[in-house]
Design a protein around this motif. Structure first.
Motif, PDB file in Angstrom:
ATOM      1  N   SER A 226       0.812  -1.227   0.000  1.00 26.14           N
ATOM      2  CA  SER A 226       0.000   0.000   0.000  1.00 26.14           C
ATOM      3  C   SER A 226       0.842   1.272   0.000  1.00 26.14           C
ATOM      4  O   SER A 226       0.351   2.347  -0.346  1.00 26.14           O
ATOM      5  N   VAL A 227       2.118   1.161   0.374  1.00 31.60           N
ATOM      6  CA  VAL A 227       2.942   2.355   0.538  1.00 31.60           C
ATOM      7  C   VAL A 227       3.150   3.095  -0.785  1.00 31.60           C
ATOM      8  O   VAL A 227       3.368   4.309  -0.806  1.00 31.60           O
ATOM      9  N   TRP A 228       3.022   2.366  -1.906  1.00 31.86           N
ATOM     10  CA  TRP A 228       3.286   2.973  -3.205  1.00 31.86           C
ATOM     11  C   TRP A 228       2.185   3.922  -3.645  1.00 31.86           C
ATOM     12  O   TRP A 228       2.368   4.694  -4.583  1.00 31.86           O
ATOM     13  N   GLN A 229       1.063   3.886  -2.982  1.00 30.70           N
ATOM     14  CA  GLN A 229      -0.047   4.757  -3.352  1.00 30.70           C
ATOM     15  C   GLN A 229      -0.520   5.636  -2.193  1.00 30.70           C
ATOM     16  O   GLN A 229      -1.543   6.297  -2.283  1.00 30.70           O
ATOM     17  N   GLU A 230       0.219   5.649  -1.097  1.00 32.10           N
ATOM     18  CA  GLU A 230      -0.135   6.478   0.043  1.00 32.10           C
ATOM     19  C   GLU A 230       0.178   7.949  -0.249  1.00 32.10           C
ATOM     20  O   GLU A 230       1.198   8.272  -0.861  1.00 32.10           O
ATOM     21  N   VAL A 231      -0.705   8.838   0.208  1.00 29.68           N
ATOM     22  CA  VAL A 231      -0.478  10.275   0.047  1.00 29.68           C
ATOM     23  C   VAL A 231       0.616  10.748   1.000  1.00 29.68           C
ATOM     24  O   VAL A 231       1.468  11.563   0.642  1.00 29.68           O
ATOM     25  N   GLU A 238      11.681   6.222  17.201  1.00 27.35           N
ATOM     26  CA  GLU A 238      11.568   6.380  18.650  1.00 27.35           C
ATOM     27  C   GLU A 238      12.913   6.732  19.307  1.00 27.35           C
ATOM     28  O   GLU A 238      13.990   6.357  18.828  1.00 27.35           O
ATOM     29  N   ARG A 239      12.825   7.456  20.387  1.00 23.38           N
ATOM     30  CA  ARG A 239      13.994   7.779  21.214  1.00 23.38           C
ATOM     31  C   ARG A 239      14.496   6.487  21.857  1.00 23.38           C
ATOM     32  O   ARG A 239      13.738   5.766  22.521  1.00 23.38           O
ATOM     33  N   ASP A 240      15.769   6.165  21.655  1.00 24.39           N
ATOM     34  CA  ASP A 240      16.298   4.878  22.101  1.00 24.39           C
ATOM     35  C   ASP A 240      17.775   5.030  22.438  1.00 24.39           C
ATOM     36  O   ASP A 240      18.607   5.268  21.556  1.00 24.39           O
ATOM     37  N   SER A 241      18.104   4.882  23.702  1.00 24.59           N
ATOM     38  CA  SER A 241      19.491   5.072  24.132  1.00 24.59           C
ATOM     39  C   SER A 241      20.404   3.974  23.607  1.00 24.59           C
ATOM     40  O   SER A 241      21.608   4.201  23.397  1.00 24.59           O
ATOM     41  N   SER A 242      19.865   2.766  23.341  1.00 21.92           N
ATOM     42  CA  SER A 242      20.708   1.665  22.862  1.00 21.92           C
ATOM     43  C   SER A 242      21.218   1.923  21.447  1.00 21.92           C
ATOM     44  O   SER A 242      22.270   1.425  21.062  1.00 21.92           O
ATOM     45  N   THR A 243      20.484   2.682  20.672  1.00 24.11           N
ATOM     46  CA  THR A 243      20.918   3.037  19.312  1.00 24.11           C
ATOM     47  C   THR A 243      21.345   4.498  19.224  1.00 24.11           C
ATOM     48  O   THR A 243      21.669   4.980  18.140  1.00 24.11           O
ATOM     49  N   GLU A 244      21.315   5.195  20.349  1.00 25.63           N
ATOM     50  CA  GLU A 244      21.667   6.618  20.438  1.00 25.63           C
ATOM     51  C   GLU A 244      20.736   7.499  19.603  1.00 25.63           C
ATOM     52  O   GLU A 244      21.107   8.596  19.178  1.00 25.63           O
ATOM     53  N   ASN A 245      19.534   6.995  19.334  1.00 23.18           N
ATOM     54  CA  ASN A 245      18.534   7.786  18.629  1.00 23.18           C
ATOM     55  C   ASN A 245      17.881   8.773  19.590  1.00 23.18           C
ATOM     56  O   ASN A 245      17.321   8.369  20.622  1.00 23.18           O
ATOM     57  N   SER A 246      17.960  10.037  19.264  1.00 26.91           N
ATOM     58  CA  SER A 246      17.285  11.047  20.080  1.00 26.91           C
ATOM     59  C   SER A 246      15.801  11.131  19.742  1.00 26.91           C
ATOM     60  O   SER A 246      15.021  11.700  20.502  1.00 26.91           O
ATOM     61  N   GLY A 247      15.443  10.612  18.580  1.00 24.96           N
ATOM     62  CA  GLY A 247      14.040  10.568  18.183  1.00 24.96           C
ATOM     63  C   GLY A 247      13.663  11.657  17.182  1.00 24.96           C
ATOM     64  O   GLY A 247      14.084  12.808  17.298  1.00 24.96           O
ATOM     65  N   PHE A 248      12.890  11.267  16.184  1.00 26.13           N
ATOM     66  CA  PHE A 248      12.372  12.233  15.209  1.00 26.13           C
ATOM     67  C   PHE A 248      11.137  11.650  14.533  1.00 26.13           C
ATOM     68  O   PHE A 248      10.879  10.435  14.595  1.00 26.13           O
ATOM     69  N   THR A 249      10.373  12.505  13.886  1.00 23.31           N
ATOM     70  CA  THR A 249       9.221  12.099  13.079  1.00 23.31           C
ATOM     71  C   THR A 249       9.397  12.673  11.684  1.00 23.31           C
ATOM     72  O   THR A 249       9.583  13.882  11.526  1.00 23.31           O
ATOM     73  N   LEU A 250       9.350  11.801  10.683  1.00 21.17           N
ATOM     74  CA  LEU A 250       9.527  12.215   9.296  1.00 21.17           C
ATOM     75  C   LEU A 250       8.280  11.853   8.493  1.00 21.17           C
ATOM     76  O   LEU A 250       7.816  10.715   8.540  1.00 21.17           O
ATOM     77  N   VAL A 251       7.745  12.833   7.763  1.00 20.49           N
ATOM     78  CA  VAL A 251       6.612  12.605   6.872  1.00 20.49           C
ATOM     79  C   VAL A 251       7.146  12.588   5.446  1.00 20.49           C
ATOM     80  O   VAL A 251       7.811  13.538   5.020  1.00 20.49           O
ATOM     81  N   TRP A 252       6.830  11.532   4.701  1.00 19.77           N
ATOM     82  CA  TRP A 252       7.347  11.387   3.342  1.00 19.77           C
ATOM     83  C   TRP A 252       6.350  10.615   2.498  1.00 19.77           C
ATOM     84  O   TRP A 252       5.351  10.098   2.985  1.00 19.77           O
ATOM     85  N   HIS A 253       6.610  10.518   1.181  1.00 16.00           N
ATOM     86  CA  HIS A 253       5.769   9.713   0.298  1.00 16.00           C
ATOM     87  C   HIS A 253       6.519   9.386  -0.983  1.00 16.00           C
ATOM     88  O   HIS A 253       7.622   9.906  -1.227  1.00 16.00           O
ATOM     89  N   LEU A 254       5.913   8.531  -1.786  1.00 18.28           N
ATOM     90  CA  LEU A 254       6.498   8.123  -3.070  1.00 18.28           C
ATOM     91  C   LEU A 254       5.641   8.637  -4.223  1.00 18.28           C
ATOM     92  O   LEU A 254       4.411   8.686  -4.116  1.00 18.28           O
ATOM     93  N   GLU A 255       6.303   9.014  -5.311  1.00 19.49           N
ATOM     94  CA  GLU A 255       5.617   9.420  -6.526  1.00 19.49           C
ATOM     95  C   GLU A 255       6.201   8.655  -7.712  1.00 19.49           C
ATOM     96  O   GLU A 255       7.402   8.480  -7.785  1.00 19.49           O
ATOM     97  N   ALA A 256       5.336   8.211  -8.610  1.00 18.06           N
ATOM     98  CA  ALA A 256       5.804   7.535  -9.808  1.00 18.06           C
ATOM     99  C   ALA A 256       6.650   8.489 -10.649  1.00 18.06           C
ATOM    100  O   ALA A 256       6.289   9.637 -10.855  1.00 18.06           O
ATOM    101  N   ASP A 257       7.790   8.013 -11.099  1.00 17.73           N
ATOM    102  CA  ASP A 257       8.708   8.814 -11.902  1.00 17.73           C
ATOM    103  C   ASP A 257       8.768   8.232 -13.305  1.00 17.73           C
ATOM    104  O   ASP A 257       8.548   7.038 -13.501  1.00 17.73           O
ATOM    105  N   PHE A 258       9.074   9.057 -14.281  1.00 19.81           N
ATOM    106  CA  PHE A 258       9.080   8.600 -15.677  1.00 19.81           C
ATOM    107  C   PHE A 258      10.378   8.988 -16.367  1.00 19.81           C
ATOM    108  O   PHE A 258      11.100   9.847 -15.919  1.00 19.81           O
TER     109      PHE A 258
END
Length: 258
Positions: A226-231, A238-258
């Motif tokens: 379904s990800v190929w057609q999601e808007v 998630e914030r995770d000390s074991s991976t040293e991730n401070s945490g972030f939220t990213l909004v993205w999508h895919l578009e068909a390219d030609f």
């Protein structure tokens, strides 16, 4: 005398025809009190289930031996079509331009998809554009304190990796000293679907004069169909000390390219 005999014979024949019972079984007419039960010769056999030679309700799908092709294609529906319906015609549902199952309306998969088992699946060699829409980062690093020495907000950069963890294909920066960025035109073009499926990762760093601070890194190793057609797709890293991730939220999508 001869004329009288002919006239009497004519009257007899006319009276016989007028008074003949209209529901006589075998006269070729299903009328009066005749039914399929009382006179199958005139009215035909009653439907008795699969094998009776009569195409009954639902038998297009369950008993094709009783049904002709024309019986089943007059009105295409889930009752008589295992594939998909297009203008009341049942298709197998395996064509890219007529894909589907269960008698549902046929779908045209389009240029970047192919029909597999009645479902439109992305073509591995099709080209796509990865678009970054918005980024929000944690207000504090995993180690505590602030991002900048004087208590300022970070200067975030988004790095995009495709195919594997070491293949950096693009990086996008934005305004300095901010926890949130909305991008107007941040994308990387002409990426193969097979590479995106294999690995898609986003690494976020805080740009500094010398060393850059690590904010977080999250990735996908298998994107769903379904990800190929999601808007919009929301990635919560998630914030995770074991991976040293401070945490972030990213909004993205895919578009068909030609």
């Amino acid at each position: 005398m001869q004329k009288q005999r002919i006239y009497l014979l004519f009257l007899l024949i006319s009276w016989s025809s007028a008074c003949a019972p209209i529901d006589d079984c075998g006269d070729g007419v299903c009328s009066g009190k005749e039914t399929c039960s009382s006179c199958s010769t005139d009215c035909g056999r009653c439907g008795g289930g699969c094998g009776d030679g009569i195409c009954g309700p639902g038998e297009c799908k369950t008993c094709p031996g009783d049904c002709r092709t024309t019986d089943c294609l007059l009105t295409c529906s889930p009752a008589n079509c295992d594939g998909c319906c297009l203008r009341d015609v049942c298709f197998q549902g395996t064509l890219d331009v007529a894909c589907g199952v269960g008698g549902l309306p046929c779908r045209d998969c389009g240029t970047h998809f192919q029909c597999i088992l009645g479902s439109c699946e992305v073509k591995p060699n099709s080209l796509w554009r990865i678009v970054v829409d918005r980024l929000e980062v944690s207000s504090t690093p995993i180690s505590g304190g602030s991002w900048d020495g004087f208590g300022g907000a970070p200067d975030p950069i988004v790095e995009v990796y495709v195919g594997n963890r070491s293949n950096l294909v693009a990086s996008f920066d934005g305004p300095d000293n901010t926890f949130a960025i909305s991008y107007s035109s941040a994308y990387v073009s002409r990426q193969k679907a097979s590479d995106i499926i294999a690995y898609l990762g986003f690494r976020i760093i805080d740009e500094d004069i010398t060393d850059h601070d690590f904010i977080g890194w999250c990735y996908y190793t298998r994107l769903g169909p379904s990800v190929w057609q999601e808007v919009q797709i929301v990635l919560h890293c998630e914030r995770d000390s074991s991976t040293e991730n401070s945490g972030f939220t990213l909004v993205w999508h895919l578009e068909a390219d030609f």
